[in-house]
Motif scaffolding. Structure first.
Motif, PDB file in Angstrom:
ATOM      1  N   PHE A 115      -0.033   4.197  15.957  1.00 26.77           N
ATOM      2  CA  PHE A 115      -0.755   3.437  16.971  1.00 26.77           C
ATOM      3  C   PHE A 115      -1.267   2.166  16.320  1.00 26.77           C
ATOM      4  O   PHE A 115      -1.970   2.212  15.306  1.00 26.77           O
ATOM      5  CB  PHE A 115      -1.920   4.262  17.536  1.00 26.77           C
ATOM      6  CG  PHE A 115      -1.445   5.441  18.321  1.00 26.77           C
ATOM      7  CD1 PHE A 115      -1.203   5.341  19.672  1.00 26.77           C
ATOM      8  CD2 PHE A 115      -1.222   6.660  17.687  1.00 26.77           C
ATOM      9  CE1 PHE A 115      -0.743   6.422  20.396  1.00 26.77           C
ATOM     10  CE2 PHE A 115      -0.769   7.751  18.405  1.00 26.77           C
ATOM     11  CZ  PHE A 115      -0.526   7.635  19.755  1.00 26.77           C
ATOM     12  N   GLN A 116      -0.920   1.040  16.917  1.00 26.19           N
ATOM     13  CA  GLN A 116      -1.326  -0.250  16.366  1.00 26.19           C
ATOM     14  C   GLN A 116      -2.542  -0.771  17.124  1.00 26.19           C
ATOM     15  O   GLN A 116      -2.565  -0.763  18.356  1.00 26.19           O
ATOM     16  CB  GLN A 116      -0.180  -1.256  16.469  1.00 26.19           C
ATOM     17  CG  GLN A 116       1.040  -0.806  15.705  1.00 26.19           C
ATOM     18  CD  GLN A 116       2.272  -1.626  16.024  1.00 26.19           C
ATOM     19  OE1 GLN A 116       2.389  -2.205  17.080  1.00 26.19           O
ATOM     20  NE2 GLN A 116       3.202  -1.653  15.080  1.00 26.19           N
ATOM     21  N   VAL A 117      -3.517  -1.199  16.339  1.00 26.41           N
ATOM     22  CA  VAL A 117      -4.735  -1.791  16.871  1.00 26.41           C
ATOM     23  C   VAL A 117      -4.857  -3.139  16.175  1.00 26.41           C
ATOM     24  O   VAL A 117      -5.423  -3.227  15.093  1.00 26.41           O
ATOM     25  CB  VAL A 117      -5.969  -0.897  16.595  1.00 26.41           C
ATOM     26  CG1 VAL A 117      -7.235  -1.530  17.145  1.00 26.41           C
ATOM     27  CG2 VAL A 117      -5.763   0.491  17.186  1.00 26.41           C
ATOM     28  N   GLY A 118      -4.245  -4.152  16.795  1.00 23.29           N
ATOM     29  CA  GLY A 118      -4.192  -5.452  16.124  1.00 23.29           C
ATOM     30  C   GLY A 118      -3.352  -5.332  14.866  1.00 23.29           C
ATOM     31  O   GLY A 118      -2.239  -4.830  14.901  1.00 23.29           O
ATOM     32  N   PHE A 119      -3.914  -5.740  13.723  1.00 24.84           N
ATOM     33  CA  PHE A 119      -3.171  -5.646  12.459  1.00 24.84           C
ATOM     34  C   PHE A 119      -3.391  -4.305  11.762  1.00 24.84           C
ATOM     35  O   PHE A 119      -2.777  -4.018  10.743  1.00 24.84           O
ATOM     36  CB  PHE A 119      -3.549  -6.810  11.521  1.00 24.84           C
ATOM     37  CG  PHE A 119      -4.988  -6.819  11.124  1.00 24.84           C
ATOM     38  CD1 PHE A 119      -5.413  -6.149   9.992  1.00 24.84           C
ATOM     39  CD2 PHE A 119      -5.931  -7.496  11.888  1.00 24.84           C
ATOM     40  CE1 PHE A 119      -6.741  -6.144   9.627  1.00 24.84           C
ATOM     41  CE2 PHE A 119      -7.262  -7.510  11.519  1.00 24.84           C
ATOM     42  CZ  PHE A 119      -7.672  -6.826  10.386  1.00 24.84           C
ATOM     43  N   LEU A 120      -4.253  -3.457  12.299  1.00 30.55           N
ATOM     44  CA  LEU A 120      -4.490  -2.117  11.759  1.00 30.55           C
ATOM     45  C   LEU A 120      -3.606  -1.108  12.478  1.00 30.55           C
ATOM     46  O   LEU A 120      -3.142  -1.355  13.592  1.00 30.55           O
ATOM     47  CB  LEU A 120      -5.954  -1.725  11.951  1.00 30.55           C
ATOM     48  CG  LEU A 120      -7.007  -2.630  11.308  1.00 30.55           C
ATOM     49  CD1 LEU A 120      -8.398  -2.185  11.740  1.00 30.55           C
ATOM     50  CD2 LEU A 120      -6.873  -2.612   9.796  1.00 30.55           C
ATOM     51  N   SER A 121      -3.371   0.030  11.831  1.00 30.07           N
ATOM     52  CA  SER A 121      -2.600   1.081  12.489  1.00 30.07           C
ATOM     53  C   SER A 121      -3.031   2.444  11.962  1.00 30.07           C
ATOM     54  O   SER A 121      -3.645   2.548  10.895  1.00 30.07           O
ATOM     55  CB  SER A 121      -1.101   0.880  12.278  1.00 30.07           C
ATOM     56  OG  SER A 121      -0.769   1.050  10.924  1.00 30.07           O
ATOM     57  N   GLU A 122      -2.705   3.462  12.724  1.00 33.42           N
ATOM     58  CA  GLU A 122      -2.991   4.838  12.324  1.00 33.42           C
ATOM     59  C   GLU A 122      -1.841   5.718  12.777  1.00 33.42           C
ATOM     60  O   GLU A 122      -1.366   5.592  13.913  1.00 33.42           O
ATOM     61  CB  GLU A 122      -4.298   5.331  12.953  1.00 33.42           C
ATOM     62  CG  GLU A 122      -4.637   6.744  12.556  1.00 33.42           C
ATOM     63  CD  GLU A 122      -5.983   7.211  13.092  1.00 33.42           C
ATOM     64  OE1 GLU A 122      -6.286   8.394  12.906  1.00 33.42           O
ATOM     65  OE2 GLU A 122      -6.715   6.412  13.693  1.00 33.42           O
ATOM     66  N   LYS A 123      -1.380   6.607  11.882  1.00 31.28           N
ATOM     67  CA  LYS A 123      -0.303   7.537  12.217  1.00 31.28           C
ATOM     68  C   LYS A 123      -0.895   8.900  12.534  1.00 31.28           C
ATOM     69  O   LYS A 123      -1.792   9.382  11.846  1.00 31.28           O
ATOM     70  CB  LYS A 123       0.675   7.665  11.053  1.00 31.28           C
ATOM     71  CG  LYS A 123       1.590   6.483  10.899  1.00 31.28           C
ATOM     72  CD  LYS A 123       2.674   6.750   9.884  1.00 31.28           C
ATOM     73  CE  LYS A 123       3.613   5.556   9.805  1.00 31.28           C
ATOM     74  NZ  LYS A 123       4.771   5.841   8.970  1.00 31.28           N
ATOM     75  N   LEU A 124      -0.341   9.517  13.573  1.00 33.16           N
ATOM     76  CA  LEU A 124      -0.726  10.861  13.977  1.00 33.16           C
ATOM     77  C   LEU A 124       0.552  11.678  14.154  1.00 33.16           C
ATOM     78  O   LEU A 124       1.614  11.117  14.436  1.00 33.16           O
ATOM     79  CB  LEU A 124      -1.500  10.828  15.294  1.00 33.16           C
ATOM     80  CG  LEU A 124      -2.846  10.110  15.273  1.00 33.16           C
ATOM     81  CD1 LEU A 124      -3.432  10.043  16.681  1.00 33.16           C
ATOM     82  CD2 LEU A 124      -3.816  10.789  14.332  1.00 33.16           C
ATOM     83  N   PRO A 125       0.456  13.000  14.011  1.00 34.44           N
ATOM     84  CA  PRO A 125       1.644  13.839  14.208  1.00 34.44           C
ATOM     85  C   PRO A 125       2.151  13.749  15.653  1.00 34.44           C
ATOM     86  O   PRO A 125       1.360  13.822  16.602  1.00 34.44           O
ATOM     87  CB  PRO A 125       1.148  15.254  13.906  1.00 34.44           C
ATOM     88  CG  PRO A 125      -0.167  15.098  13.233  1.00 34.44           C
ATOM     89  CD  PRO A 125      -0.715  13.768  13.613  1.00 34.44           C
ATOM     90  N   ALA A 126       3.442  13.585  15.827  1.00 32.73           N
ATOM     91  CA  ALA A 126       4.037  13.499  17.165  1.00 32.73           C
ATOM     92  C   ALA A 126       3.799  14.779  17.954  1.00 32.73           C
ATOM     93  O   ALA A 126       3.733  14.745  19.188  1.00 32.73           O
ATOM     94  CB  ALA A 126       5.523  13.202  17.055  1.00 32.73           C
TER      95      ALA A 126
END
Length: 164
Positions: free
Chosen positions: A131-142
């Motif tokens: 998930f992208q939040v501007g230039f930041l991102s976070e990965k979560l299990p599908a």
């Protein structure tokens, strides 16, 4: 003679009626959801783009998908869903679908610490979703997004804040 004219008129009518669907399909700006399709639910459409059904809550009122893959989803009401963080869905969500991605997202926000941040993009990378939040991102299990989430109201958000 009258029978021949009547038969020709009926034939002309049948031909013109049969051409109406062709003229409707030739309009590239007409939303695909306005046609009868085999996927009436937007959740059933997402896997066609390698996206899990659970990205969108279950309270979808309507959606449109244009020929350029831009979409608009209207929810019955705004809602909150708790994944690892609290996510807020506005009543109108927009973006552009691609294979394994959603770009130009608007209408979805995530709560990080004390701030609500807009999600701007979503990328599916095998077993994870970024998930992208501007230039930041976070990965979560599908796997967290295989089921369609239940939409909660504002009181749900307030009860979560009170418990923290």
């Amino acid at each position: 003679m009258a029978m021949a004219f009547s038969s020709k008129l009926q034939l002309l009518f049948l031909i013109s009626v049969s051409l109406i669907p062709i003229s409707l399909c030739s309009n590239p700006n007409r939303p695909l959801s306005s046609f009868k399709t085999s996927t009436p639910d937007v959740h059933d459409l997402l896997p066609n783009y390698s996206l899990p059904k659970g990205l969108i809550p279950g309270n979808v009122k309507s959606y449109s998908l244009n020929s350029d893959s831009t979409f608009t989803i209207e929810l019955t009401h705004e809602c909150y869903v708790k994944f690892t963080d609290l996510v807020y869905y506005k009543t109108v969500l927009t973006g552009k679908l691609g294979d394994g991605e959603v770009s130009d997202v608007s209408g979805i926000e995530v709560k990080k610490l004390f701030a609500w941040l807009p999600i701007t993009g979503i990328l599916v990378d095998g077993s994870s979703i970024e998930f992208q939040v501007g230039f930041l991102s976070e990965k979560l299990p599908a796997s967290m997004f295989q089921e369609i989430p239940t939409c909660r109201n504002k009181e749900f958000q307030q009860s979560l804040l009170a418990s923290n």
